[in-house]
Scaffold this active site. Structure first.
Site, PDB file in Angstrom:
ATOM      1  N   LYS A 162       0.828  -1.213   0.000  1.00  0.00           N
ATOM      2  CA  LYS A 162       0.000   0.000   0.000  1.00  0.00           C
ATOM      3  C   LYS A 162       0.855   1.253   0.000  1.00  0.00           C
ATOM      4  CE  LYS A 162      -4.415  -1.753   1.281  1.00  0.00           C
ATOM      5  NZ  LYS A 162      -5.714  -1.540   1.887  1.00  0.00           N
TER       6      LYS A 162
ATOM      7  N   LYS B  31      -5.927 -11.520  -8.324  1.00  0.00           N
ATOM      8  CA  LYS B  31      -7.237 -11.738  -7.709  1.00  0.00           C
ATOM      9  C   LYS B  31      -8.211 -10.607  -8.014  1.00  0.00           C
ATOM     10  CE  LYS B  31      -7.040  -9.570  -3.233  1.00  0.00           C
ATOM     11  NZ  LYS B  31      -7.647  -9.538  -1.930  1.00  0.00           N
TER      12      LYS B  31
ATOM     13  N   LYS C 258     -11.371  -4.705  -5.734  1.00  0.00           N
ATOM     14  CA  LYS C 258     -12.108  -3.465  -6.023  1.00  0.00           C
ATOM     15  C   LYS C 258     -11.206  -2.412  -6.660  1.00  0.00           C
ATOM     16  CE  LYS C 258     -11.462  -2.630  -1.178  1.00  0.00           C
ATOM     17  NZ  LYS C 258     -11.980  -3.265   0.007  1.00  0.00           N
TER      18      LYS C 258
HETATM   19  P1  ATP Z   1      -8.184  -4.410  -2.025  1.00  0.00           P
HETATM   20  O1  ATP Z   1      -8.622  -4.105  -3.428  1.00  0.00           O
HETATM   21  O2  ATP Z   1      -7.974  -3.195  -1.173  1.00  0.00           O
HETATM   22  O3  ATP Z   1      -7.090  -5.441  -1.941  1.00  0.00           O
HETATM   23  P2  ATP Z   1     -10.231  -6.392  -1.760  1.00  0.00           P
HETATM   24  O4  ATP Z   1     -11.285  -6.043  -2.725  1.00  0.00           O
HETATM   25  O5  ATP Z   1      -9.243  -7.433  -2.154  1.00  0.00           O
HETATM   26  O6  ATP Z   1      -9.450  -5.078  -1.328  1.00  0.00           O
HETATM   27  P3  ATP Z   1     -10.538  -6.889   1.062  1.00  0.00           P
HETATM   28  O7  ATP Z   1     -11.265  -5.801   1.751  1.00  0.00           O
HETATM   29  O8  ATP Z   1      -9.060  -6.964   1.203  1.00  0.00           O
HETATM   30  O9  ATP Z   1     -10.984  -6.855  -0.472  1.00  0.00           O
HETATM   31  O10 ATP Z   1     -11.116  -8.302   1.467  1.00  0.00           O
HETATM   32  C1  ATP Z   1     -12.226  -8.565   2.274  1.00  0.00           C
HETATM   33  C2  ATP Z   1     -12.445 -10.071   2.380  1.00  0.00           C
HETATM   34  O11 ATP Z   1     -12.774 -10.624   1.112  1.00  0.00           O
HETATM   35  C3  ATP Z   1     -11.207 -10.817   2.871  1.00  0.00           C
HETATM   36  O12 ATP Z   1     -11.608 -11.849   3.739  1.00  0.00           O
HETATM   37  C4  ATP Z   1     -10.606 -11.373   1.595  1.00  0.00           C
HETATM   38  O13 ATP Z   1      -9.880 -12.546   1.831  1.00  0.00           O
HETATM   39  C5  ATP Z   1     -11.854 -11.653   0.736  1.00  0.00           C
HETATM   40  N1  ATP Z   1     -11.553 -11.491  -0.687  1.00  0.00           N
HETATM   41  C6  ATP Z   1     -11.167 -10.349  -1.312  1.00  0.00           C
HETATM   42  N2  ATP Z   1     -10.959 -10.546  -2.616  1.00  0.00           N
HETATM   43  C7  ATP Z   1     -11.210 -11.859  -2.851  1.00  0.00           C
HETATM   44  C8  ATP Z   1     -11.173 -12.695  -4.023  1.00  0.00           C
HETATM   45  N3  ATP Z   1     -10.835 -12.195  -5.199  1.00  0.00           N
HETATM   46  N4  ATP Z   1     -11.486 -13.997  -3.904  1.00  0.00           N
HETATM   47  C9  ATP Z   1     -11.829 -14.507  -2.712  1.00  0.00           C
HETATM   48  N5  ATP Z   1     -11.881 -13.784  -1.568  1.00  0.00           N
HETATM   49  C10 ATP Z   1     -11.577 -12.486  -1.618  1.00  0.00           C
END
Ligand code: ATP
Ligand code: LTN
Length: 338
Positions: free
Chosen positions: A118, A200, A203
């Site tokens: 980050k 992965k 958002k």
């Molecule tokens: P960022 O874009 O800031 O990395 P994010 O969209 O990946 O955020 P988080 O807020 O980090 O989402 O994740 C919230 C929850 O959702 C966590 O438990 C994470 O493991 C799960 N999660 C996030 N993205 C995925 C994905 N692509 N597949 C499965 N689980 C996910």
């Protein structure tokens, strides 16, 4: 250090309201949480204190925190069976966060890969909160004496640090905190980006990301454009090594329909990607439709949502307060006389 109101083990997790919830959050996290309510005493929150470590638009943050609550409920988190709350409403998080800052080492925080990631993405705003974030996350978890923390791979390092801090504190002052364990759900779907199937779904990559609140036509378009594979085979076959795009679509289709990979291969035998991609899109649209509609209904009833997060904060505070009082005593603060 058992939770005194119930013998159930405690489960706790949070998501930052720094963006809209997406299909990865749903299939990888929230959907699985909904199935834990009978067996565990569950706490889920909107991690708004965490989200300001990156600059947020205040109006958007406020809207998303409430919208995330509506989506939690629409995804199946029953507010009667789960404690759902907004992190900043339970001030014990910030208070214990400060204390745990003083028991978390500079070297430990420097090793956190999320901080490194980050800070390279936000080079103009590498603030102290971004650095000490894991101490606040430890406070979130330890306040509730959580046994398990359902998180994805990316949060395991923070969970390990939480354990180290809890053990350090317990060694200094006697048993105070339950030492938690990360909980990796059995169906641990890891959903990949529709645009770049090797990273992965996230958002921060809106092109390859399907949001829970997306309209059906947008979902259909995103799936039609999904990257498949450059092989000439044009055959729906599960091969994550060589065909990551198709494997991801199969994984999504399997998660939303319950069908096994062999069944999917048979269903689309001889049909190619042209038929498969819209079919996955349709299945996702039908899975998300009731969730979106239910969220919209709730969002039109602000008083209902306010009631839920008020009750949730009260329930959470009752537990958090007990732990914080114990901690204040252990570290040597004078008891507050009022
Ligand atoms: P960022 O874009 O800031 O990395 P994010 O969209 O990946 O955020 P988080 O807020 O980090 O989402 O994740 C919230 C929850 O959702 C966590 O438990 C994470 O493991 C799960 N999660 C996030 N993205 C995925 C994905 N692509 N597949 C499965 N689980 C996910
Ligand atoms: N750091 C997590 C969100 C989070 C969390 C928590 C998860 C904040 N506090 C406590 C589990 C337990 C993230 O960025 N996904």
């Amino acid at each position: 250090m058992e939770n005194s109101t119930t013998a159930k083990k405690v489960m706790l997790s949070g998501i930052q309201p720094s963006g809209e919830l997406h299909l990865g959050n749903y299939l990888g996290a929230v959907k699985n949480w909904a199935e834990l309510a009978e067996e565990f005493d569950c706490y889920y929150f909107m991690a708004d204190l965490h989200s300001i470590t990156v600059r947020q638009n205040p109006a958007d943050l406020r809207r998303r925190s409430v919208s995330q609550l509506a989506q939690y409920i629409a995804c199946g988190l029953d507010p009667e069976k789960n404690t759902l709350f907004i992190q900043s409403h339970v001030h014990e998080h910030a208070e214990l966060g400060w204390i745990l800052n003083c028991y978390t080492m500079f070297g430990e925080l420097s090793r956190m890969t999320q901080f490194k990631d980050k800070s390279s993405k936000n080079a103009e705003n590498i603030n102290g909160g971004l650095f000490t974030y894991p101490a606040l996350m430890a406070a979130d978890i330890l306040l509730y004496q959580a046994d398990y923390v359902p998180v994805g791979e990316d949060q395991k390092q923070h969970c390990e640090l939480t354990r180290d801090v809890a053990i350090r504190f317990n060694n200094l002052y006697g048993d105070t905190f339950k030492v938690p364990e990360p909980y990796i759900p059995k169906v641990g779907a890891r959903i990949m980006s529709l645009g770049t199937p090797t990273s992965k779904m996230s958002k921060s990559d809106p092109q390859g990301c399907v949001f829970i609140m997306d309209k059906p036509e947008d979902i259909a378009r995103k799936f039609k454009r999904a990257v498949t594979d450059s092989d000439t085979e044009n055959c729906v076959r599960y091969d994550p090594e060589n065909k990551p795009g198709v494997a991801n679509l199969m994984n999504i289709y399997s998660s939303v329909t319950g069908k096994r990979f062999e069944e999917i291969e048979r269903e689309f035998a001889g049909q190619g990607y042209g038929a498969f991609k819209p079919a996955v899109g349709e299945a996702v649209i039908e899975t998300l439709r009731p969730i979106r509609e239910e969220s919209e209904r709730m969002l039109a009833d602000k008083a209902y949502l306010q009631q839920i997060y008020t009750d949730g904060a009260k329930r959470a505070t009752a537990v958090a307060r007990r732990t914080l009082r114990k901690v204040y005593k252990r570290v040597g603060f004078v008891e507050k006389p009022f």
